[in-house]
Scaffold this motif. Structure first.
Motif, PDB file in Angstrom:
ATOM      1  N   GLN B 159       0.843  -1.380   0.016  1.00  0.00           N
ATOM      2  CA  GLN B 159      -0.163  -0.055   0.037  1.00  0.00           C
ATOM      3  C   GLN B 159       0.914   1.171  -0.105  1.00  0.00           C
ATOM      4  O   GLN B 159       0.820   2.360  -0.720  1.00  0.00           O
ATOM      5  CB  GLN B 159      -1.009   0.204   1.349  1.00  0.00           C
ATOM      6  N   LYS B 160       2.027   1.294   0.661  1.00  0.00           N
ATOM      7  CA  LYS B 160       2.880   2.333   0.844  1.00  0.00           C
ATOM      8  C   LYS B 160       3.346   2.513  -0.314  1.00  0.00           C
ATOM      9  O   LYS B 160       3.767   3.654  -0.729  1.00  0.00           O
ATOM     10  CB  LYS B 160       3.943   2.178   1.919  1.00  0.00           C
ATOM     11  N   GLU B 161       3.693   1.527  -1.096  1.00  0.00           N
ATOM     12  CA  GLU B 161       4.226   1.621  -2.396  1.00  0.00           C
ATOM     13  C   GLU B 161       3.423   2.333  -3.469  1.00  0.00           C
ATOM     14  O   GLU B 161       3.949   3.334  -4.001  1.00  0.00           O
ATOM     15  CB  GLU B 161       5.025   0.215  -2.908  1.00  0.00           C
ATOM     16  N   VAL B 162       2.184   1.878  -3.507  1.00  0.00           N
ATOM     17  CA  VAL B 162       1.460   2.539  -4.367  1.00  0.00           C
ATOM     18  C   VAL B 162       1.413   4.000  -4.194  1.00  0.00           C
ATOM     19  O   VAL B 162       1.358   4.836  -5.243  1.00  0.00           O
ATOM     20  CB  VAL B 162      -0.013   1.782  -4.288  1.00  0.00           C
ATOM     21  N   LEU B 163       1.165   4.496  -2.903  1.00  0.00           N
ATOM     22  CA  LEU B 163       1.164   5.960  -2.812  1.00  0.00           C
ATOM     23  C   LEU B 163       2.547   6.571  -3.166  1.00  0.00           C
ATOM     24  O   LEU B 163       2.394   7.717  -3.493  1.00  0.00           O
ATOM     25  CB  LEU B 163       0.862   6.097  -1.239  1.00  0.00           C
ATOM     26  N   LEU B 173      -1.500   5.224 -13.253  1.00  0.00           N
ATOM     27  CA  LEU B 173      -2.012   3.936 -12.950  1.00  0.00           C
ATOM     28  C   LEU B 173      -1.374   2.794 -13.941  1.00  0.00           C
ATOM     29  O   LEU B 173      -1.128   1.571 -13.522  1.00  0.00           O
ATOM     30  CB  LEU B 173      -3.269   3.752 -12.700  1.00  0.00           C
ATOM     31  N   LYS B 174      -1.520   3.142 -15.028  1.00  0.00           N
ATOM     32  CA  LYS B 174      -1.225   2.322 -16.193  1.00  0.00           C
ATOM     33  C   LYS B 174       0.619   2.018 -16.162  1.00  0.00           C
ATOM     34  O   LYS B 174       0.904   0.791 -16.061  1.00  0.00           O
ATOM     35  CB  LYS B 174      -1.297   2.753 -17.502  1.00  0.00           C
ATOM     36  N   GLU B 175       1.301   2.835 -15.737  1.00  0.00           N
ATOM     37  CA  GLU B 175       2.661   2.838 -15.601  1.00  0.00           C
ATOM     38  C   GLU B 175       2.967   1.782 -14.480  1.00  0.00           C
ATOM     39  O   GLU B 175       3.796   0.882 -14.489  1.00  0.00           O
ATOM     40  CB  GLU B 175       3.297   4.035 -15.420  1.00  0.00           C
ATOM     41  N   ILE B 176       2.162   1.849 -13.219  1.00  0.00           N
ATOM     42  CA  ILE B 176       2.434   1.190 -12.227  1.00  0.00           C
ATOM     43  C   ILE B 176       2.223  -0.205 -12.398  1.00  0.00           C
ATOM     44  O   ILE B 176       2.826  -1.251 -12.144  1.00  0.00           O
ATOM     45  CB  ILE B 176       1.542   1.512 -10.912  1.00  0.00           C
ATOM     46  N   ALA B 177       0.919  -0.382 -13.229  1.00  0.00           N
ATOM     47  CA  ALA B 177       0.379  -1.592 -13.607  1.00  0.00           C
ATOM     48  C   ALA B 177       1.641  -2.415 -14.369  1.00  0.00           C
ATOM     49  O   ALA B 177       1.999  -3.731 -14.064  1.00  0.00           O
ATOM     50  CB  ALA B 177      -0.677  -1.650 -14.327  1.00  0.00           C
ATOM     51  N   PRO B 184      -4.185  -2.849 -14.363  1.00  0.00           N
ATOM     52  CA  PRO B 184      -4.383  -1.393 -13.873  1.00  0.00           C
ATOM     53  C   PRO B 184      -5.662  -1.521 -12.768  1.00  0.00           C
ATOM     54  O   PRO B 184      -5.678  -0.551 -11.904  1.00  0.00           O
ATOM     55  CB  PRO B 184      -4.714  -0.709 -15.069  1.00  0.00           C
ATOM     56  N   GLN B 185      -6.962  -2.306 -13.307  1.00  0.00           N
ATOM     57  CA  GLN B 185      -7.733  -2.274 -12.343  1.00  0.00           C
ATOM     58  C   GLN B 185      -7.382  -2.584 -10.856  1.00  0.00           C
ATOM     59  O   GLN B 185      -7.846  -2.070  -9.901  1.00  0.00           O
ATOM     60  CB  GLN B 185      -8.964  -3.200 -12.683  1.00  0.00           C
ATOM     61  N   SER B 186      -6.444  -3.614 -10.729  1.00  0.00           N
ATOM     62  CA  SER B 186      -6.193  -4.008  -9.310  1.00  0.00           C
ATOM     63  C   SER B 186      -5.263  -2.968  -8.650  1.00  0.00           C
ATOM     64  O   SER B 186      -5.538  -2.765  -7.454  1.00  0.00           O
ATOM     65  CB  SER B 186      -5.307  -5.283  -9.525  1.00  0.00           C
ATOM     66  N   ILE B 187      -4.574  -2.330  -9.575  1.00  0.00           N
ATOM     67  CA  ILE B 187      -3.910  -1.066  -8.973  1.00  0.00           C
ATOM     68  C   ILE B 187      -4.709  -0.108  -8.434  1.00  0.00           C
ATOM     69  O   ILE B 187      -4.600   0.538  -7.437  1.00  0.00           O
ATOM     70  CB  ILE B 187      -2.625  -0.484  -9.869  1.00  0.00           C
ATOM     71  N   SER B 188      -5.713   0.392  -9.361  1.00  0.00           N
ATOM     72  CA  SER B 188      -6.656   1.332  -8.922  1.00  0.00           C
ATOM     73  C   SER B 188      -7.530   0.946  -7.665  1.00  0.00           C
ATOM     74  O   SER B 188      -7.794   1.832  -6.753  1.00  0.00           O
ATOM     75  CB  SER B 188      -7.794   1.416 -10.219  1.00  0.00           C
ATOM     76  N   GLN B 189      -7.727  -0.410  -7.429  1.00  0.00           N
ATOM     77  CA  GLN B 189      -8.550  -0.896  -6.469  1.00  0.00           C
ATOM     78  C   GLN B 189      -7.471  -0.625  -4.854  1.00  0.00           C
ATOM     79  O   GLN B 189      -8.036  -0.329  -4.099  1.00  0.00           O
ATOM     80  CB  GLN B 189      -9.109  -2.359  -6.466  1.00  0.00           C
TER      81      GLN B 189
END
Lengths: 71, 218
Positions: B159-163, B173-177, B184-189
Motif C-alpha cells: 500500500q505504501k508503495e502505491v502511494l 496507474l497504467k505505468e504502475i501496472a 490497472p484495475q487491481s492497482i486502482s483498487q
C-alpha cells in the motif's frame, strides 16, 4: 456429386469469415508492442485456421428446434 | 404475380406468427437471422403454403447462421485471449533475455575497456529510468502533518508503495501496472482501498487526539 455440392453449401467459408474478422484482429493487436504486432497477427490467424479445422462447430440447433425452446 | 390479397395474407400470417413467439423473436440470433430478407421470405412462404421444402430450407439456413455466429464468437474470444497471452510471454521473454548494448568504439579518454554501456534496453519506457532516479525523500519524509504520518505507518508495504509511486513520483496507474505486472484495475483498487484505510485511521487518530487538544489548547 450432388451430395458434395450440398455439403459444401453448408460449410461457412472460413476465408470469408477470417476477412470479415479483420477489424477485430487489428483491435487486439494493440494489446502488444508495435514491434510484435505483425507476429501476433500471423499467429492469431494461424490459430484460427487450426482451431476451425479441428472443431466442427456442428450440433447447431435448427430453426424449429430453437423455436421450441421459447414456447 | 402476387395479387394484393395474397401479399396481405402473407403479412398477416407473418405478423401473427411473430406476435405468438415474442420471446423467440427477441433473441439476437433470431433478429440477425431475419436481417437477411431471404430468410423472412422463406418463413412467409412456409406459413402460407405449409410445404415441407420451405420448412426444411428454413431449418438449414438457420443452422448455417447459428454455426457462423458460433465461429465468429469463438474467433473473437480466441483473438483477444491469445493476444493477452502472447504479450505476457513476450514480456517474460524480454525480461529474461535483456538486450545489452555494447560499445566497441575506441575511446581514448576512457580508462576501462569494458564494452557494455547500457543494461536497460528492455521496454525502454520511462518507467525504468524513473525507478532508477528515485527522489531521495519518501512520501512520509515530506509530510508535516503528524496524524497523516502516523496513519501512513499503519499501511503494509504494498500500500505504501502505491502511494509512493502515485504521489511522490507521479506515476500513472497504467505505468504502475506495467511495472508490477498487474492489471490497472487491481492497482486502482489497491489505491482506493489504501485511501479508505488512511481515512479511517485519521478519523480514529483524531478522535483519540481530541481530548489532548482540549487539554493543551493547541
Amino acid at each position: 456429386m450432388d451430395e458434395k455440392v450440398k455439403s459444401m453449401k453448408q460449410e461457412p467459408n472460413i476465408i470469408e469469415i477470417l476477412n470479415s474478422m479483420d477489424p477485430k484482429i487489428k483491435k487486439v493487436l494493440k494489446n502488444t508492442k508495435p514491434q510484435e504486432r505483425e507476429n501476433l497477427e500471423q499467429e492469431i490467424k494461424l490459430k484460427i485456421l487450426e482451431s476451425v479445422e479441428r472443431n466442427s462447430f456442428e450440433d447447431t440447433p435448427g430453426f424449429w428446434d430453437f423455436l421450441k425452446k421459447f414456447e | 404475380m402476387k395479387n394484393y390479397r395474397s401479399i396481405s395474407k402473407e403479412e398477416d400470417l407473418f405478423d401473427s406468427f411473430k406476435k405468438n413467439k415474442e420471446a423467440f423473436f427477441e433473441q439476437s440470433i433470431v433478429i440477425s437471422f431475419f436481417l437477411n430478407k431471404k430468410n423472412e421470405i422463406l418463413l412467409k412462404k412456409f406459413l402460407v403454403t405449409n410445404e415441407k421444402r420451405y420448412s426444411d430450407e428454413l431449418d438449414l439456413e438457420f443452422r448455417k447462421h447459428y454455426k457462423k455466429a458460433r465461429i465468429v464468437k469463438y474467433i473473437s474470444n480466441l483473438s483477444y485471449f491469445y493476444s493477452i497471452d502472447f504479450d505476457k510471454k513476450q514480456r517474460a521473454h524480454n525480461e529474461r533475455y535483456l538486450t545489452i548494448l555494447s560499445d566497441f568504439s575506441k575511446n581514448e579518454d576512457s580508462d576501462t575497456t569494458n564494452p557494455t554501456i547500457d543494461y536497460f534496453t528492455q521496454n525502454s519506457n520511462d518507467v525504468v529510468e524513473e525507478v532508477i532516479t528515485l527522489k531521495n525523500y519518501s512520501l512520509q519524509d515530506q509530510l508535516e502533518d503528524k496524524i497523516l504520518y502516523q496513519a501512513l505507518n499503519k499501511l503494509n508495504p504494498k500500500q505504501k508503495e502505491v502511494l509512493e509511486l502515485i504521489y511522490n513520483h507521479n506515476f500513472k496507474l497504467k505505468e504502475i501496472a506495467k511495472l508490477k505486472d498487474k492489471s490497472p484495475q487491481s492497482i486502482s483498487q489497491l489505491h482506493k482501498y489504501t485511501l479508505k484505510k488512511i481515512r479511517k485511521e485519521i478519523l480514529a487518530l483524531e478522535d483519540g487526539r481530541e481530548g489532548e487538544i482540549y487539554e493543551t489548547g493547541t
